[in-house]
Scaffold this active site. Sequence first.
Site, PDB file in Angstrom:
ATOM      1  N   ASP A  12       0.886  -1.149   0.000  1.00 39.64           N
ATOM      2  CA  ASP A  12       0.000   0.000   0.000  1.00 39.64           C
ATOM      3  C   ASP A  12       0.943   1.224   0.000  1.00 39.64           C
ATOM      4  O   ASP A  12       2.133   1.089   0.306  1.00 39.64           O
ATOM      5  CB  ASP A  12      -0.875  -0.026   1.264  1.00 39.64           C
ATOM      6  CG  ASP A  12      -1.693   1.227   1.419  1.00 39.64           C
ATOM      7  OD1 ASP A  12      -2.323   1.656   0.432  1.00 39.64           O
ATOM      8  OD2 ASP A  12      -1.706   1.796   2.536  1.00 39.64           O
ATOM      9  N   LEU A  13       0.427   2.393  -0.342  1.00 41.29           N
ATOM     10  CA  LEU A  13       1.306   3.572  -0.412  1.00 41.29           C
ATOM     11  C   LEU A  13       1.133   4.497   0.805  1.00 41.29           C
ATOM     12  O   LEU A  13       2.047   4.638   1.623  1.00 41.29           O
ATOM     13  CB  LEU A  13       1.010   4.329  -1.719  1.00 41.29           C
ATOM     14  CG  LEU A  13       1.723   5.661  -1.923  1.00 41.29           C
ATOM     15  CD1 LEU A  13       3.224   5.455  -2.049  1.00 41.29           C
ATOM     16  CD2 LEU A  13       1.194   6.363  -3.173  1.00 41.29           C
ATOM     17  N   ASP A  14      -0.065   5.117   0.881  1.00 43.01           N
ATOM     18  CA  ASP A  14      -0.306   6.117   1.933  1.00 43.01           C
ATOM     19  C   ASP A  14      -0.261   5.476   3.312  1.00 43.01           C
ATOM     20  O   ASP A  14      -1.077   4.604   3.612  1.00 43.01           O
ATOM     21  CB  ASP A  14      -1.685   6.769   1.737  1.00 43.01           C
ATOM     22  CG  ASP A  14      -1.791   7.494   0.400  1.00 43.01           C
ATOM     23  OD1 ASP A  14      -0.852   8.222   0.059  1.00 43.01           O
ATOM     24  OD2 ASP A  14      -2.816   7.337  -0.285  1.00 43.01           O
ATOM     25  N   THR A  20       1.722  10.148   3.720  1.00 45.29           N
ATOM     26  CA  THR A  20       0.689  10.946   3.052  1.00 45.29           C
ATOM     27  C   THR A  20      -0.677  10.752   3.705  1.00 45.29           C
ATOM     28  O   THR A  20      -1.573  11.575   3.492  1.00 45.29           O
ATOM     29  CB  THR A  20       0.607  10.593   1.556  1.00 45.29           C
ATOM     30  OG1 THR A  20       0.903   9.217   1.424  1.00 45.29           O
ATOM     31  CG2 THR A  20       1.562  11.412   0.729  1.00 45.29           C
ATOM     32  N   LYS A  48      -8.970   5.608   5.966  1.00 45.35           N
ATOM     33  CA  LYS A  48      -7.732   5.004   5.453  1.00 45.35           C
ATOM     34  C   LYS A  48      -8.059   3.916   4.438  1.00 45.35           C
ATOM     35  O   LYS A  48      -8.840   3.005   4.735  1.00 45.35           O
ATOM     36  CB  LYS A  48      -6.903   4.416   6.598  1.00 45.35           C
ATOM     37  CG  LYS A  48      -6.209   5.487   7.407  1.00 45.35           C
ATOM     38  CD  LYS A  48      -5.273   4.856   8.423  1.00 45.35           C
ATOM     39  CE  LYS A  48      -4.601   5.935   9.251  1.00 45.35           C
ATOM     40  NZ  LYS A  48      -3.915   5.355  10.402  1.00 45.35           N
ATOM     41  N   SER A 119      -2.564   0.947  -4.330  1.00 54.76           N
ATOM     42  CA  SER A 119      -3.101   2.086  -3.585  1.00 54.76           C
ATOM     43  C   SER A 119      -4.403   2.557  -4.214  1.00 54.76           C
ATOM     44  O   SER A 119      -4.512   2.599  -5.444  1.00 54.76           O
ATOM     45  CB  SER A 119      -2.091   3.241  -3.613  1.00 54.76           C
ATOM     46  OG  SER A 119      -2.697   4.422  -3.158  1.00 54.76           O
ATOM     47  N   ALA A 120      -5.355   2.924  -3.365  1.00 57.82           N
ATOM     48  CA  ALA A 120      -6.638   3.446  -3.877  1.00 57.82           C
ATOM     49  C   ALA A 120      -6.488   4.878  -4.371  1.00 57.82           C
ATOM     50  O   ALA A 120      -7.436   5.463  -4.879  1.00 57.82           O
ATOM     51  CB  ALA A 120      -7.684   3.392  -2.782  1.00 57.82           C
ATOM     52  N   LYS A 150     -11.222  -1.332  -1.640  1.00 60.39           N
ATOM     53  CA  LYS A 150     -10.873  -2.166  -0.486  1.00 60.39           C
ATOM     54  C   LYS A 150     -12.040  -2.028   0.493  1.00 60.39           C
ATOM     55  O   LYS A 150     -12.593  -0.945   0.609  1.00 60.39           O
ATOM     56  CB  LYS A 150      -9.583  -1.647   0.166  1.00 60.39           C
ATOM     57  CG  LYS A 150      -8.359  -1.712  -0.750  1.00 60.39           C
ATOM     58  CD  LYS A 150      -7.160  -0.998  -0.085  1.00 60.39           C
ATOM     59  CE  LYS A 150      -6.020  -0.851  -1.074  1.00 60.39           C
ATOM     60  NZ  LYS A 150      -4.879  -0.091  -0.549  1.00 60.39           N
ATOM     61  N   GLU A 174       0.062  -3.290   4.537  1.00 63.85           N
ATOM     62  CA  GLU A 174      -1.008  -2.287   4.658  1.00 63.85           C
ATOM     63  C   GLU A 174      -1.030  -1.611   6.029  1.00 63.85           C
ATOM     64  O   GLU A 174      -0.617  -2.206   7.020  1.00 63.85           O
ATOM     65  CB  GLU A 174      -2.366  -3.004   4.511  1.00 63.85           C
ATOM     66  CG  GLU A 174      -2.978  -2.958   3.149  1.00 63.85           C
ATOM     67  CD  GLU A 174      -3.589  -1.602   2.787  1.00 63.85           C
ATOM     68  OE1 GLU A 174      -3.608  -0.694   3.644  1.00 63.85           O
ATOM     69  OE2 GLU A 174      -4.032  -1.461   1.639  1.00 63.85           O
ATOM     70  N   ASP A 175      -1.587  -0.386   6.067  1.00 64.31           N
ATOM     71  CA  ASP A 175      -1.807   0.289   7.357  1.00 64.31           C
ATOM     72  C   ASP A 175      -3.299   0.434   7.673  1.00 64.31           C
ATOM     73  O   ASP A 175      -3.637   0.959   8.727  1.00 64.31           O
ATOM     74  CB  ASP A 175      -1.153   1.677   7.368  1.00 64.31           C
ATOM     75  CG  ASP A 175      -1.885   2.651   6.458  1.00 64.31           C
ATOM     76  OD1 ASP A 175      -2.278   2.243   5.348  1.00 64.31           O
ATOM     77  OD2 ASP A 175      -2.069   3.808   6.853  1.00 64.31           O
TER      78      ASP A 175
HETATM   79  C1  G6P Z   1      -5.643   5.899  -0.178  1.00 62.89           C
HETATM   80  C2  G6P Z   1      -5.746   6.624   1.144  1.00 62.89           C
HETATM   81  C3  G6P Z   1      -7.129   7.233   1.307  1.00 62.89           C
HETATM   82  C4  G6P Z   1      -7.501   8.067   0.101  1.00 62.89           C
HETATM   83  C5  G6P Z   1      -7.477   7.197  -1.142  1.00 62.89           C
HETATM   84  C6  G6P Z   1      -7.824   7.974  -2.418  1.00 62.89           C
HETATM   85  O1  G6P Z   1      -6.305   4.703  -0.085  1.00 62.89           O
HETATM   86  O2  G6P Z   1      -5.484   5.748   2.211  1.00 62.89           O
HETATM   87  O3  G6P Z   1      -7.116   8.033   2.482  1.00 62.89           O
HETATM   88  O4  G6P Z   1      -8.815   8.630   0.253  1.00 62.89           O
HETATM   89  O5  G6P Z   1      -6.167   6.652  -1.284  1.00 62.89           O
HETATM   90  O6  G6P Z   1      -6.820   8.909  -2.689  1.00 62.89           O
HETATM   91  P1  G6P Z   1      -6.913  10.026  -3.806  1.00 62.89           P
HETATM   92  O7  G6P Z   1      -5.520  10.597  -3.855  1.00 62.89           O
HETATM   93  O8  G6P Z   1      -7.312   9.361  -5.091  1.00 62.89           O
HETATM   94  O9  G6P Z   1      -7.929  11.016  -3.360  1.00 62.89           O
HETATM   95 MG    MG Z   2      -2.753   3.244   3.557  1.00 63.95          MG
END
Ligand code: G6P
Ligand code: MG
Length: 229
Positions: A12-14, A20, A48, A119-120, A150, A174-175
């Site tokens: 996962d990224l954020d 972020t 998240k 990542s979403a 997710k 993942e977090d």
């Molecule tokens: C990740 C983060 C979420 C965020 C989503 C969409 O999954 O954990 O907090 O809402 O990405 O991100 P975006 O940059 O497309 O708004």
């Molecule tokens: Mg995350």
Amino acid sequence: MNSDHVEAVVFDLDGVITDTAHYHYLAWGKIAEELDIPFDPSVNENLKGVSRQESLRVILDHGGKEDKFSKSEMEKLASQKNEYYKEMIQELTPEDVLPGIMELITEIKNENIPLGVASASKNAPTVLRALEMDHLFEYCADASRMKRSKPDPEIFLTVCEALEARPEHSIGIEDARVGIEAIKKAGMYAVGVGKNLEEADLTWESTEHLSWTSIKNSFLTKNSMARRG
Ligand code: G6P
Ligand code: MG
């Protein structure tokens, strides 16, 4: 193929590669304030791993304002949040990679195991470029092409397929609770970073403690036990 082998590691990224998650929190905080909706880290926990539009719905729900906005007003709010977020991530540099992550990635790459990002976030490619990490991943999922968020496993399965890895022989990191659920539903081995992630196969309080040797050994033990039934 040898079954005692990790076929892919999907990050996962954020909140895993970089912090972020905190900027998403701040950007949503501005929107919530403008809408006069109380917002704190406990509400943020539910955001998240959740897509932009869905996050907005959670916030409006929390403020009892779920019926107050038209579709186009909601789109405007979500894109305003994204403007705030994009402004914040302009400051990102390689210094913002969370502690322990580069070491972990180097160890995995030394074993020639392919790496992916699930990542979403539609901003994931921008963030990876800002961190100067885009070349380290063989594949980054395109969040805009995913049909389901997710905890649906779609994004993890998509990355495994692109990396030609079998999910049961792959690891996800993942977090977010929904992220761990998605990894488990994909049939992968789940590593959690942070708190309240009991569903994960293995958890660490923070990224600096992540150890590739421990992750790999625990994954191999679990897989060999599963084989023995
Ligand atoms: C990740 C983060 C979420 C965020 C989503 C969409 O999954 O954990 O907090 O809402 O990405 O991100 P975006 O940059 O497309 O708004
Ligand atoms: Mg995350």
